[in-house]
Design an enzyme around this catalytic site. Structure first.
Site, PDB file in Angstrom:
ATOM      1  N   ARG A 234      -9.393  -9.941   0.419  1.00  0.00           N
ATOM      2  CA  ARG A 234      -8.413  -9.769   1.504  1.00  0.00           C
ATOM      3  C   ARG A 234      -7.120 -10.508   1.144  1.00  0.00           C
ATOM      4  O   ARG A 234      -6.018 -10.005   1.329  1.00  0.00           O
ATOM      5  CB  ARG A 234      -8.978 -10.283   2.849  1.00  0.00           C
ATOM      6  CG  ARG A 234      -7.897 -10.334   3.931  1.00  0.00           C
ATOM      7  CD  ARG A 234      -8.412 -10.488   5.351  1.00  0.00           C
ATOM      8  NE  ARG A 234      -9.574 -11.320   5.487  1.00  0.00           N
ATOM      9  CZ  ARG A 234      -9.584 -12.655   5.387  1.00  0.00           C
ATOM     10  NH1 ARG A 234      -8.481 -13.332   5.155  1.00  0.00           N
ATOM     11  NH2 ARG A 234     -10.723 -13.315   5.518  1.00  0.00           N
TER      12      ARG A 234
ATOM     13  N   TYR B  71       9.056   8.294  14.108  1.00  0.00           N
ATOM     14  CA  TYR B  71       7.673   8.757  14.045  1.00  0.00           C
ATOM     15  C   TYR B  71       6.941   8.359  15.338  1.00  0.00           C
ATOM     16  O   TYR B  71       7.035   7.207  15.779  1.00  0.00           O
ATOM     17  CB  TYR B  71       6.997   8.149  12.804  1.00  0.00           C
ATOM     18  CG  TYR B  71       5.507   8.389  12.781  1.00  0.00           C
ATOM     19  CD1 TYR B  71       4.997   9.683  12.850  1.00  0.00           C
ATOM     20  CD2 TYR B  71       4.609   7.334  12.719  1.00  0.00           C
ATOM     21  CE1 TYR B  71       3.629   9.910  12.857  1.00  0.00           C
ATOM     22  CE2 TYR B  71       3.239   7.547  12.718  1.00  0.00           C
ATOM     23  CZ  TYR B  71       2.757   8.838  12.793  1.00  0.00           C
ATOM     24  OH  TYR B  71       1.412   9.055  12.808  1.00  0.00           O
TER      25      TYR B  71
ATOM     26  N   LYS C 290       2.446   9.196   2.188  1.00  0.00           N
ATOM     27  CA  LYS C 290       3.294  10.369   2.036  1.00  0.00           C
ATOM     28  C   LYS C 290       3.734  10.527   0.577  1.00  0.00           C
ATOM     29  O   LYS C 290       2.904  10.768  -0.267  1.00  0.00           O
ATOM     30  CB  LYS C 290       4.471  10.260   3.014  1.00  0.00           C
ATOM     31  CG  LYS C 290       4.031   9.916   4.467  1.00  0.00           C
ATOM     32  CD  LYS C 290       3.198  11.011   5.042  1.00  0.00           C
ATOM     33  CE  LYS C 290       2.513  10.801   6.370  1.00  0.00           C
ATOM     34  NZ  LYS C 290       2.539   9.591   7.115  1.00  0.00           N
TER      35      LYS C 290
ATOM     36  N   ASP D 166      12.467   2.073   7.620  1.00  0.00           N
ATOM     37  CA  ASP D 166      11.332   2.934   7.237  1.00  0.00           C
ATOM     38  C   ASP D 166      11.878   3.963   6.249  1.00  0.00           C
ATOM     39  O   ASP D 166      12.642   4.849   6.622  1.00  0.00           O
ATOM     40  CB  ASP D 166      10.766   3.606   8.503  1.00  0.00           C
ATOM     41  CG  ASP D 166       9.544   4.469   8.208  1.00  0.00           C
ATOM     42  OD1 ASP D 166       9.388   4.913   7.058  1.00  0.00           O
ATOM     43  OD2 ASP D 166       8.757   4.722   9.150  1.00  0.00           O
TER      44      ASP D 166
HETATM   45  C1  PLP Z   1       8.233   8.060   8.973  1.00  0.00           C
HETATM   46  C2  PLP Z   1       6.832   7.558   9.146  1.00  0.00           C
HETATM   47  N1  PLP Z   1       6.616   6.241   9.300  1.00  0.00           N
HETATM   48  C3  PLP Z   1       5.375   5.737   9.453  1.00  0.00           C
HETATM   49  C4  PLP Z   1       4.251   6.557   9.483  1.00  0.00           C
HETATM   50  C5  PLP Z   1       2.889   5.955   9.675  1.00  0.00           C
HETATM   51  O1  PLP Z   1       2.200   5.912   8.462  1.00  0.00           O
HETATM   52  P1  PLP Z   1       0.601   6.032   8.335  1.00  0.00           P
HETATM   53  O2  PLP Z   1       0.224   7.388   8.852  1.00  0.00           O
HETATM   54  O3  PLP Z   1       0.369   5.850   6.873  1.00  0.00           O
HETATM   55  O4  PLP Z   1       0.009   4.942   9.150  1.00  0.00           O
HETATM   56  C6  PLP Z   1       4.435   7.938   9.319  1.00  0.00           C
HETATM   57  C7  PLP Z   1       3.281   8.840   9.368  1.00  0.00           C
HETATM   58  O5  PLP Z   1       3.404  10.036   9.520  1.00  0.00           O
HETATM   59  C8  PLP Z   1       5.756   8.454   9.146  1.00  0.00           C
HETATM   60  O6  PLP Z   1       5.994   9.761   9.011  1.00  0.00           O
END
Ligand code: PLP
Length: 380
Positions: free
Chosen positions: A47, A99, A196, A171
């Site tokens: 961890r 998101y 992604k 992000d």
């Molecule tokens: C722009 C964006 N940020 C954060 C996330 C969250 O990521 P995760 O699904 O890996 O937890 C996503 C998921 O679709 C996303 O599209």
């Protein structure tokens, strides 16, 4: 090293000490033998640290031009760690078009714990100034935004953040460091859903953070180790492998994304196409300045404007797969109002343009002709 070389070699200079394996070995172990209490070779418990995860964390830092990388079990776990830098009473100014899962984490988990969020349209960076007060600690930016493809000026935002002594977190999931490097534009923290484009093959869920400052990295590492949302060595290996072809995949995602955006714009059954490469996109000039290309994400609304027309369209697709997520080699289609953004109340969705007839496409790296033929037959 330049970017393409760093995707392959960044942070990977130390080869496997046991056999010189070219790819980092998957250290599928919980713990590490100590010769005497505290006498270990840098790892005590997985961890707190694992050699495969450490190789990935160095790679993340390298491709984002940062000094420290941290890998988590999902993108949301990475965001969770960032907001845990704050305490009850602190305030965050966040992009209003983001998101749905980030919105849910902010409003349903952290607001309950006393952190306050202001959701603000950030097409003009100065728009945030009226929300800044003595409790404001952080600005949360997503650009391009999910799913409306709005563009936020990271450099302008960083100047406002610096003036008021706020942390700026970006992000960078949609753009990836191939297209945009927020730390170079003044951000303090870069966040990724590595699920992604970084992973790139729709076979792993993971999150990442990268920072330049040691003190900030130490605070985030403390949260990562204390809260424990780390990723496993096998998943670390998969993302590390994905990153090695990030530049090649992104080049093709951009080419196919542009072809799809232009095709949709010219189609009579399409009302509006959201893609930052169009000259009439409200922040096209900023996109051109801060991004190397416009990416593979395209959203559009149907001319009919109904939920039924959007549902019928996604059901008819054959090469595009109707599924959550984005950024993999295969093309995906989603219906944000009922899928990725269903956790945002309908009135809030409507304010940012997430109408029932909106469809989001993650354009993959297949042959362009096959993708356009598929969209054509589904629209017709
Ligand atoms: C722009 C964006 N940020 C954060 C996330 C969250 O990521 P995760 O699904 O890996 O937890 C996503 C998921 O679709 C996303 O599209």
């Amino acid at each position: 090293m330049k970017f393409n070389t760093r995707t392959i070699h960044g942070g990977q200079q130390e080869t496997d000490p046991a056999f010189g394996a070219v790819m980092p070995p998957i250290y599928q172990t919980t713990t590490y033998r100590q010769s005497t209490p505290g006498g270990h070779k840098g790892f005590e418990y997985s961890r707190s640290g694992n050699p495969t995860r450490a190789a990935l964390e160095r790679s993340l830092a390298s491709i984002e031009n940062g000094n420290f990388g941290l890998a988590f079990s999902s993108g949301l776990a990475a965001i969770d760690a960032v907001i845990k830098l704050l305490k009850s009473g602190d305030e965050v100014i966040s992009t209003n078009d983001l998101y749905g899962g980030s919105y849910r984490l902010f409003t349903k988990i952290f607001e309950k714990m006393g952190v306050k969020f202001h959701f603000v349209g950030m097409e003009r960076a100065e728009a945030i100034e009226e929300f800044i007060n003595e409790n404001t600690k952080m600005v949360w930016v997503e650009t391009p935004t999910n799913p409306m493809m709005n563009i936020i000026d990271i450099n302008a935002m960083s100047q406002i953040a610096k003036k008021h002594n706020l942390l700026l977190a970006v992000d960078n999931t949609f753009a990836t460091p191939y297209l945009q490097q927020p730390l170079e534009l003044g951000a303090d923290i870069v966040m990724h859903s590595a699920t992604k484009y970084l992973g790139g093959h729709s076979d792993v869920v993971m999150g990442g953070l990268v920072v330049k400052e040691k003190e900030l990295a130490e605070r985030l590492y403390f949260i990562q180790n204390s809260s424990g949302a780390v990723c496993g060595p096998q998943d670390s290996f998969l993302v590390l492998r994905g990153i090695k072809t990030l530049h090649l995949r992104m080049q093709r995602h951009c080419e196919n994304g542009e072809a799809v955006a232009r095709f949709l714009k010219a189609h009579p059954k399409v009302k509006k196409v959201y893609w930052p490469g169009f000259e009439d996109h409200p922040n096209h000039a900023i996109a051109k300045q801060q991004m190397k290309g416009f990416g593979g994400m395209v959203s559009f609304s149907t001319a009919e404007g109904t939920l039924e027309s959007a549902v019928k369209f996604v059901e008819k697709l054959k090469v595009f797969t109707l599924a959550e997520s984005l950024g993999g080699v295969e093309s995906l289609a989603g219906h944000p109002a009922s899928m990725t953004h269903a956790s945002i109340p309908k009135e809030e969705r409507a304010k940012t343009g997430i109408v029932d007839s909106l469809i989001r496409l993650s354009v993959g790296i297949e042959d362009e002709e096959d993708l356009l033929d598929d969209l054509k037959q589904a629209l017709e």
